[in-house]
Design a protein around this motif. Structure first.
Motif, PDB file in Angstrom:
ATOM      1  N   ALA A 103     -13.297  10.588   6.958  1.00 31.60           N
ATOM      2  CA  ALA A 103     -13.782  11.957   7.547  1.00 31.60           C
ATOM      3  C   ALA A 103     -15.081  12.275   7.042  1.00 31.60           C
ATOM      4  CB  ALA A 103     -12.694  12.714   7.262  1.00 31.60           C
ATOM      5  N   LEU A 104     -15.279  12.328   5.682  1.00 36.44           N
ATOM      6  CA  LEU A 104     -16.409  12.644   5.150  1.00 36.44           C
ATOM      7  C   LEU A 104     -17.939  11.963   5.845  1.00 36.44           C
ATOM      8  CD1 LEU A 104     -15.306  13.251   1.466  1.00 36.44           C
ATOM      9  CD2 LEU A 104     -15.977  15.114   3.130  1.00 36.44           C
ATOM     10  N   GLY A 105     -17.583  10.577   5.766  1.00 36.47           N
ATOM     11  CA  GLY A 105     -18.795   9.722   6.544  1.00 36.47           C
ATOM     12  C   GLY A 105     -19.008  10.225   7.624  1.00 36.47           C
ATOM     13  N   PHE A 106     -18.155  10.659   8.722  1.00 32.23           N
ATOM     14  CA  PHE A 106     -18.794  11.087  10.129  1.00 32.23           C
ATOM     15  C   PHE A 106     -19.197  12.562   9.843  1.00 32.23           C
ATOM     16  CE2 PHE A 106     -14.303  11.183  11.934  1.00 32.23           C
ATOM     17  CZ  PHE A 106     -14.638  12.501  12.258  1.00 32.23           C
ATOM     18  N   ILE A 107     -18.513  13.278   8.914  1.00 35.05           N
ATOM     19  CA  ILE A 107     -19.384  14.520   9.103  1.00 35.05           C
ATOM     20  C   ILE A 107     -20.726  14.583   8.496  1.00 35.05           C
ATOM     21  CG2 ILE A 107     -19.031  16.872   7.770  1.00 35.05           C
ATOM     22  CD1 ILE A 107     -15.998  16.429   7.486  1.00 35.05           C
ATOM     23  N   GLN A 108     -20.964  13.843   7.624  1.00 32.30           N
ATOM     24  CA  GLN A 108     -22.282  13.427   7.029  1.00 32.30           C
ATOM     25  C   GLN A 108     -23.221  12.853   8.117  1.00 32.30           C
ATOM     26  OE1 GLN A 108     -21.303  11.617   3.334  1.00 32.30           O
ATOM     27  NE2 GLN A 108     -21.262  13.279   1.976  1.00 32.30           N
ATOM     28  N   ASP A 109     -22.713  11.923   8.816  1.00 33.46           N
ATOM     29  CA  ASP A 109     -23.603  11.429   9.926  1.00 33.46           C
ATOM     30  C   ASP A 109     -23.769  12.297  10.631  1.00 33.46           C
ATOM     31  OD1 ASP A 109     -23.346   8.941   8.891  1.00 33.46           O
ATOM     32  OD2 ASP A 109     -21.741   8.045  10.013  1.00 33.46           O
ATOM     33  N   SER A 110     -22.988  13.298  11.312  1.00 34.77           N
ATOM     34  CA  SER A 110     -23.010  14.170  12.268  1.00 34.77           C
ATOM     35  C   SER A 110     -24.286  15.364  11.678  1.00 34.77           C
ATOM     36  CB  SER A 110     -22.034  15.072  12.662  1.00 34.77           C
ATOM     37  OG  SER A 110     -22.333  16.131  13.822  1.00 34.77           O
ATOM     38  N   LEU A 111     -24.102  15.648  10.441  1.00 32.54           N
ATOM     39  CA  LEU A 111     -24.841  16.758   9.746  1.00 32.54           C
ATOM     40  C   LEU A 111     -26.438  16.194   9.591  1.00 32.54           C
ATOM     41  CD1 LEU A 111     -22.369  18.223   7.368  1.00 32.54           C
ATOM     42  CD2 LEU A 111     -23.396  19.401   9.414  1.00 32.54           C
ATOM     43  N   ASP A 112     -26.362  14.729   9.226  1.00 35.94           N
ATOM     44  CA  ASP A 112     -27.663  14.172   9.234  1.00 35.94           C
ATOM     45  C   ASP A 112     -28.422  14.172  10.609  1.00 35.94           C
ATOM     46  OD1 ASP A 112     -27.195  13.842   6.552  1.00 35.94           O
ATOM     47  OD2 ASP A 112     -26.762  11.677   6.739  1.00 35.94           O
ATOM     48  N   LYS A 113     -27.829  14.266  11.707  1.00 34.99           N
ATOM     49  CA  LYS A 113     -28.648  14.411  12.985  1.00 34.99           C
ATOM     50  C   LYS A 113     -28.676  15.779  13.093  1.00 34.99           C
ATOM     51  CE  LYS A 113     -26.037  10.324  14.559  1.00 34.99           C
ATOM     52  NZ  LYS A 113     -24.675   9.841  15.169  1.00 34.99           N
ATOM     53  N   GLY A 114     -28.382  16.752  12.371  1.00 33.57           N
ATOM     54  CA  GLY A 114     -28.584  18.246  12.768  1.00 33.57           C
ATOM     55  C   GLY A 114     -27.514  19.137  13.433  1.00 33.57           C
ATOM     56  N   VAL A 115     -26.443  18.302  13.566  1.00 29.35           N
ATOM     57  CA  VAL A 115     -25.142  18.965  14.559  1.00 29.35           C
ATOM     58  C   VAL A 115     -24.025  19.381  13.659  1.00 29.35           C
ATOM     59  CG1 VAL A 115     -23.793  18.700  16.366  1.00 29.35           C
ATOM     60  CG2 VAL A 115     -26.077  17.770  16.650  1.00 29.35           C
ATOM     61  N   PRO A 116     -23.613  20.552  13.563  1.00 31.17           N
ATOM     62  CA  PRO A 116     -22.368  20.906  12.817  1.00 31.17           C
ATOM     63  C   PRO A 116     -20.997  20.124  13.353  1.00 31.17           C
ATOM     64  CG  PRO A 116     -23.524  22.597  13.195  1.00 31.17           C
ATOM     65  CD  PRO A 116     -24.269  21.906  14.183  1.00 31.17           C
ATOM     66  N   ALA A 117     -20.086  20.114  12.335  1.00 32.13           N
ATOM     67  CA  ALA A 117     -18.590  19.574  12.796  1.00 32.13           C
ATOM     68  C   ALA A 117     -17.770  20.560  12.970  1.00 32.13           C
ATOM     69  CB  ALA A 117     -18.215  18.359  11.663  1.00 32.13           C
ATOM     70  N   LEU A 118     -16.719  20.218  13.618  1.00 27.25           N
ATOM     71  CA  LEU A 118     -15.442  21.200  13.561  1.00 27.25           C
ATOM     72  C   LEU A 118     -14.729  20.585  12.720  1.00 27.25           C
ATOM     73  CD1 LEU A 118     -13.701  22.609  16.748  1.00 27.25           C
ATOM     74  CD2 LEU A 118     -12.507  21.126  15.182  1.00 27.25           C
ATOM     75  N   GLY A 119     -13.952  21.643  11.838  1.00 27.41           N
ATOM     76  CA  GLY A 119     -12.893  21.408  10.867  1.00 27.41           C
ATOM     77  C   GLY A 119     -11.906  22.509  11.125  1.00 27.41           C
ATOM     78  N   TRP A 120     -10.444  22.048  10.615  1.00 26.97           N
ATOM     79  CA  TRP A 120      -9.237  22.702  10.661  1.00 26.97           C
ATOM     80  C   TRP A 120      -9.013  23.267   9.169  1.00 26.97           C
ATOM     81  CZ3 TRP A 120      -5.785  25.754  13.224  1.00 26.97           C
ATOM     82  CH2 TRP A 120      -4.343  25.628  12.773  1.00 26.97           C
ATOM     83  N   ASP A 121      -8.406  24.392   9.230  1.00 27.98           N
ATOM     84  CA  ASP A 121      -7.912  24.869   7.866  1.00 27.98           C
ATOM     85  C   ASP A 121      -8.894  24.428   6.637  1.00 27.98           C
ATOM     86  OD1 ASP A 121      -6.109  25.909   6.221  1.00 27.98           O
ATOM     87  OD2 ASP A 121      -4.871  24.094   5.824  1.00 27.98           O
ATOM     88  N   LEU A 122     -10.129  25.129   6.674  1.00 27.01           N
ATOM     89  CA  LEU A 122     -11.174  24.979   5.928  1.00 27.01           C
ATOM     90  C   LEU A 122     -10.887  26.082   4.728  1.00 27.01           C
ATOM     91  CD1 LEU A 122     -14.339  24.572   8.441  1.00 27.01           C
ATOM     92  CD2 LEU A 122     -13.095  22.842   7.024  1.00 27.01           C
TER      93      LEU A 122
END
Length: 326
Positions: free
Chosen positions: A98-117
């Motif tokens: 999960a952390l890997g693809f969150i970081q991939d998305s953020l590296d492309k400049g797009v936030p990710a959606l998460g539950w129960d942050l």
């Protein structure tokens, strides 16, 4: 009967759509209004209710990866998800993925959606610091840092994240057709699966709500939460349809008919929102009033029956709009 008092459509009590709207601001769909996101994802037409007690988690009793993927595909996006609602904390391998693809998305400049942050609701993950091993997150409770190891280990102890992985062209007509298909399917068919025994979606959700009030088994807190969320969606449904009736482009007879039907449907959903608005005032979040006291329960039953009748008529109009687009 109370009037529709909603005139600010820049906020919503439905946090997954709020998070999706925030994510879209960093894509080619930047500038889409929250009304359009609520409408074109069909979230504006969602209702799920537990027939035993109108339990607090009713609004989230659906297949998150499937549903959010369908919503974003209708807007022209491909997505990747990790986890699902299961009340099982992630394994180290699941957390790493999960952390890997969150970081991939953020590296492309797009936030990710998460539950129960920070609270059991949806929010956005908009940054990370690999040295400190923290994510930057925002949800309804706070905007701050979340340690990597706390992801999926909050109040609900379950992991769920979604990232946009790509996009494809989709025109307004296709988006409207897709949204109406999702809305009608949700209204007419039970889509929650056998493991969701007491939950009902769509028009059957009104029967579930009526059943709980009839039996006087309504949970005040859960009912307060769900009343607020469903009222909110129906305000957006009415506004989305009203804007369609005014702004839908096209000079054909079919386009003119579509605008007329959208206007008629807007009136039906405004009537639903009005009834649910009165219920929201009777059963305010968070304490929820006294839904099982006879006078309040009987008033709620009247409002729910009227809301269901208006929505049933509204769904028929959505089906007629869909026929024009087929």
């Amino acid at each position: 009967m109370g009037k529709r008092t909603r005139d600010d459509f820049t906020w919503s009590q439905n946090t997954d759509t709020i998070a999706i709207h925030s994510m879209l601001e960093y894509t080619g769909k930047a500038g889409m209004s929250l009304v359009d996101v609520m409408g074109y994802t069909a979230h504006a037409f969602r209702i799920i209710i537990d027939r035993e007690a109108v339990e607090v988690g009713s609004y989230s009793a659906f297949d998150w990866p499937l549903h959010h993927t369908e919503q974003l595909q209708n807007l022209g996006f491909t997505v990747q998800t990790a986890g699902r609602p299961n009340h099982i904390p992630p394994t180290p391998a699941e957390l790493e993925e999960a952390l890997g693809f969150i970081q991939d998305s953020l590296d492309k400049g797009v936030p990710a959606l998460g539950w129960d942050l920070f609270i059991p609701e949806w929010g956005v993950i908009y940054g990370y610091d690999d040295e400190k091993k923290t994510l930057r997150c925002r949800d309804a409770r706070k905007d701050g840092e979340l340690p990597y190891e706390k992801l999926g280990r909050g109040e609900a102890t379950e992991l769920y994240v979604l990232a946009i992985t790509g996009s494809f062209p989709v025109d307004k007509r296709s988006m409207l057709k897709g949204a109406l298909k999702l809305a009608v399917k949700h209204a007419r068919r039970q889509c929650l699966g056998h493991e969701r025994g007491n939950y009902r979606n769509g028009l059957a959700a009104y029967d579930a709500w009526i059943e709980a009030f009839t039996k006087r088994t309504v949970d005040p807190f859960g009912n307060g939460v769900n009343t607020g969320k469903v009222w909110d969606t129906r305000e957006f449904a009415a506004q989305f349809l009203l804007e369609l009736s005014r702004n839908w482009e096209g000079s054909s007879l079919q386009d003119g008919r579509l605008r007329t039907l959208a206007g008629e449907a807007a009136e039906r959903y405004a009537a639903v929102a009005e009834r649910l608005g009165e219920m929201r005032d009777m059963f305010p979040f968070p304490h929820g009033g006294e839904p099982n006291a006879d006078a309040q329960a009987e008033r709620a039953l009247t409002l729910l029956r009227e809301a269901k009748a208006a929505e049933t008529s509204g769904v028929t109009l959505l089906e007629r709009m869909l026929e024009l687009l087929e």
